[in-house]
Design an enzyme around this catalytic site. Sequence first.
Site, mmCIF file in Angstrom:
data_model
loop_
_atom_site.group_PDB
_atom_site.id
_atom_site.type_symbol
_atom_site.label_atom_id
_atom_site.label_comp_id
_atom_site.label_asym_id
_atom_site.label_seq_id
_atom_site.Cartn_x
_atom_site.Cartn_y
_atom_site.Cartn_z
ATOM 1 N N CYS A 82 -6.428 4.362 -4.591
ATOM 2 C CA CYS A 82 -5.414 5.369 -4.776
ATOM 3 C C CYS A 82 -5.002 5.463 -6.234
ATOM 4 O O CYS A 82 -4.945 4.467 -6.920
ATOM 5 C CB CYS A 82 -4.223 4.988 -3.922
ATOM 6 S SG CYS A 82 -3.196 6.360 -3.567
ATOM 7 N N HIS A 208 -4.488 7.369 5.139
ATOM 8 C CA HIS A 208 -3.776 6.765 4.011
ATOM 9 C C HIS A 208 -2.937 7.806 3.272
ATOM 10 O O HIS A 208 -1.738 7.613 3.038
ATOM 11 C CB HIS A 208 -4.798 6.132 3.067
ATOM 12 C CG HIS A 208 -4.200 5.490 1.852
ATOM 13 N ND1 HIS A 208 -4.199 4.129 1.666
ATOM 14 C CD2 HIS A 208 -3.600 6.017 0.758
ATOM 15 C CE1 HIS A 208 -3.611 3.847 0.509
ATOM 16 N NE2 HIS A 208 -3.255 4.982 -0.063
ATOM 17 N N GLU A 209 -3.558 8.919 2.904
ATOM 18 C CA GLU A 209 -2.853 9.931 2.122
ATOM 19 C C GLU A 209 -1.715 10.567 2.901
ATOM 20 O O GLU A 209 -0.636 10.824 2.358
ATOM 21 C CB GLU A 209 -3.826 11.010 1.650
ATOM 22 C CG GLU A 209 -4.766 10.561 0.563
ATOM 23 C CD GLU A 209 -4.039 10.077 -0.687
ATOM 24 O OE1 GLU A 209 -2.890 10.497 -0.925
ATOM 25 O OE2 GLU A 209 -4.624 9.278 -1.418
ATOM 26 N N HIS A 212 1.246 8.464 2.792
ATOM 27 C CA HIS A 212 2.026 8.708 1.580
ATOM 28 C C HIS A 212 2.864 9.981 1.713
ATOM 29 O O HIS A 212 4.025 10.021 1.314
ATOM 30 C CB HIS A 212 1.098 8.846 0.379
ATOM 31 C CG HIS A 212 0.603 7.540 -0.145
ATOM 32 N ND1 HIS A 212 1.425 6.472 -0.400
ATOM 33 C CD2 HIS A 212 -0.648 7.127 -0.485
ATOM 34 C CE1 HIS A 212 0.715 5.464 -0.880
ATOM 35 N NE2 HIS A 212 -0.551 5.836 -0.927
ATOM 36 N N HIS A 218 2.317 1.879 -0.913
ATOM 37 C CA HIS A 218 1.187 0.998 -0.665
ATOM 38 C C HIS A 218 1.660 -0.312 -0.065
ATOM 39 O O HIS A 218 2.801 -0.717 -0.244
ATOM 40 C CB HIS A 218 0.436 0.699 -1.959
ATOM 41 C CG HIS A 218 -0.521 1.776 -2.323
ATOM 42 N ND1 HIS A 218 -0.930 2.017 -3.602
ATOM 43 C CD2 HIS A 218 -1.149 2.703 -1.562
ATOM 44 C CE1 HIS A 218 -1.772 3.029 -3.619
ATOM 45 N NE2 HIS A 218 -1.916 3.462 -2.387
#
Length: 261
Positions: A82, A208-209, A212, A218
Amino acid sequence: MQLVILRVTIFLPWCFAVPVPPAADHKGWDFVEGYFHQFFLTKKESPLLTQETQTQLLQQFHRNGTDLLDMQMHALLHQPHCGVPDGSDTSISPGRCKWNKHTLTYRIINYPHDMKPSAVKDSIYNAVSIWSNVTPLIFQQVQNGDADIKVSFWQWAHEDGWPFDGPGGILGHAFLPNSGNPGVVHFDKNEHWSASDTGYNLFLVATHEIGHSLGLQHSGNQSSIMYPTYWYHDPRTFQLSADDIQRIQHLYGEKCSSDIP
């Protein structure tokens, strides 16, 4: 501008995060220095490898604070990961950076060259479902117009001030809920995306994104989907770690039986 990036993102403890331009491909300490400048926002004129910044890096990768920046650490730093700069806190965000509603729309604006649109749609659907399965969140796909979460694929400079760096580097980035561009999720179009173990698995990177874009930082736990670097997991058996579940439920609460269709 607030953003979250996946080299496959990193948040400051108060939920301010911006992606960073790619560093030159240096080796050894030059690369480590570039990494720190990118992902820990150190000033160029400031001392780099202070004990504090070295400890931050070691904690980010869930390593003992007394370890040295050895070959294993250098290998970790070179993993696709990332691109959002991180602060020293990789735990639950004290700022509770989150959406103030539980029903979120999402839209896929364009597609990569190497995946069929249907496969991309399935990957994004499965990614949002991972988070809705453990929270009261409801995701609804829209085909046109505005959406809370906007997914798109770009290459190099793409008018958000944070260019991608070509194959194998930054895989994606995402803006935080309280940013000027909430819910914007970008993937590097130059990567080889897939629904399998070839190239980079879009479902894993999207999970994952989107984490966010929901407000997660993280994690230093390597079993977490929010770990900074990309690790392949079989999508057919993938489950969120206890760390992921705890942190997303801290923001949005647990899924109740009344939330299950």
